[in-house]
Design an enzyme around this catalytic site. Structure first.
Site, short mmCIF file in Angstrom:
data_model
loop_
_atom_site.label_atom_id
_atom_site.label_comp_id
_atom_site.label_asym_id
_atom_site.label_seq_id
_atom_site.Cartn_x
_atom_site.Cartn_y
_atom_site.Cartn_z
N SER A 116 0.87 -1.18 0.00
CA SER A 116 0.00 0.00 0.00
C SER A 116 0.90 1.21 0.00
O SER A 116 2.06 1.14 0.43
CB SER A 116 -0.89 0.00 1.25
OG SER A 116 -1.56 1.23 1.42
N TYR A 163 -2.14 0.73 10.72
CA TYR A 163 -2.13 -0.02 9.46
C TYR A 163 -0.82 0.21 8.73
O TYR A 163 -0.18 -0.72 8.22
CB TYR A 163 -3.32 0.41 8.62
CG TYR A 163 -3.39 -0.13 7.22
CD1 TYR A 163 -3.70 -1.47 6.98
CD2 TYR A 163 -3.22 0.71 6.13
CE1 TYR A 163 -3.82 -1.95 5.68
CE2 TYR A 163 -3.34 0.24 4.83
CZ TYR A 163 -3.63 -1.08 4.61
OH TYR A 163 -3.74 -1.56 3.33
#
Length: 229
Positions: free
Chosen positions: A131, A145
């Site tokens: 990501s 995260y």
């Protein structure tokens, strides 16, 4: 290409499903791991579909079953992921451990379980769907995260270094907002303006098919104008 085999986690939906459909169309044999196998087997009737739960540490059993079915493993695509929107102070240990298991530990175990057949191919490929949260921290709620996704990017680089002399190449693909259920739950960004899963699948295919002499360590892709990404 028809004889090459790829293991894909997270193929039940989102980016993983798009990757599985794309590689299937290119002639790859697929081994797909998921917690709920019935719908996945219906969507991919020609694939090897097996139960896989990242929290249970069953990656070696999955790799063994795939090797028994196909006799080779040429690529591992780690697409399964989890996001819990908490800043580093409010998240509890159980929530953080869940993300570590799914986003980092399970991919590491899966690649380890597939290492020997990847090396035997002479051009084994690993793709970690990370990501842009693995490259920067965009907000407090994304920070926990991001901790795991930074580790996922480091894992990909570590695999690349470890496997280089064996012909194993690893690529971390780092997208921003992609039109998936996960992204729609955590942002009000218009889905129509997000990156499409099918386009990420094309990047995965590129990482798998380039020769050993044209290795890509990372691919960053975004649908918004950020300073760097």
């Amino acid at each position: 290409m028809s004889s090459k085999t790829a293991l894909i986690s997270g193929a039940s939906g989102g980016i993983g499903a798009a990757v599985a459909h794309h590689l299937q169309a290119e002639g790859w044999s697929l081994s797909l791991g998921a917690r709920r196998v019935d719908a996945l087997a219906e969507a991919f009737p020609d694939a090897h579909v097996t139960h896989h739960d990242a929290m249970q540490g069953d990656e070696a059993a999955w790799a063994s079953a795939a090797l028994d079915r196909f006799g080779r493993i040429d690529a591992v695509i780690c697409s399964a992921g989890a996001m819990i929107a908490r800043d580093p102070l409010e998240i509890d240990d159980a929530e953080l451990n869940q993300m570590w298991e799914i986003n980092v530990n399970s991919p590491r175990r899966l690649v380890k379980a597939c290492w020997d057949p990847l090396a035997a191919s002479g051009s084994g490929r690993v793709v970690i769907l990370a990501s842009l949260s693995g490259k920067r921290v965009r907000s407090p709620k994304a920070a926990s995260y991001a901790m795991t996704k930074h580790a996922a990017v480091a894992l990909s680089h570590g695999i690349r270094k470890t496997g280089w002399d064996l012909g194993i190449r690893s690529t971390a693909i780092c997208p921003g907002f992609v039109d998936t259920d996960m992204a729609r739950k955590v942002t009000g960004f218009p889905p129509a303006d997000m990156t499409r899963s099918a386009d990420i699948a094309k990047m995965v295919s590129l990482a798998l098919t380039l020769p050993n002499t044209a290795s890509m360590a990372e691919l960053s892709v975004n649908c918004t104008a950020e300073d760097q990404y």
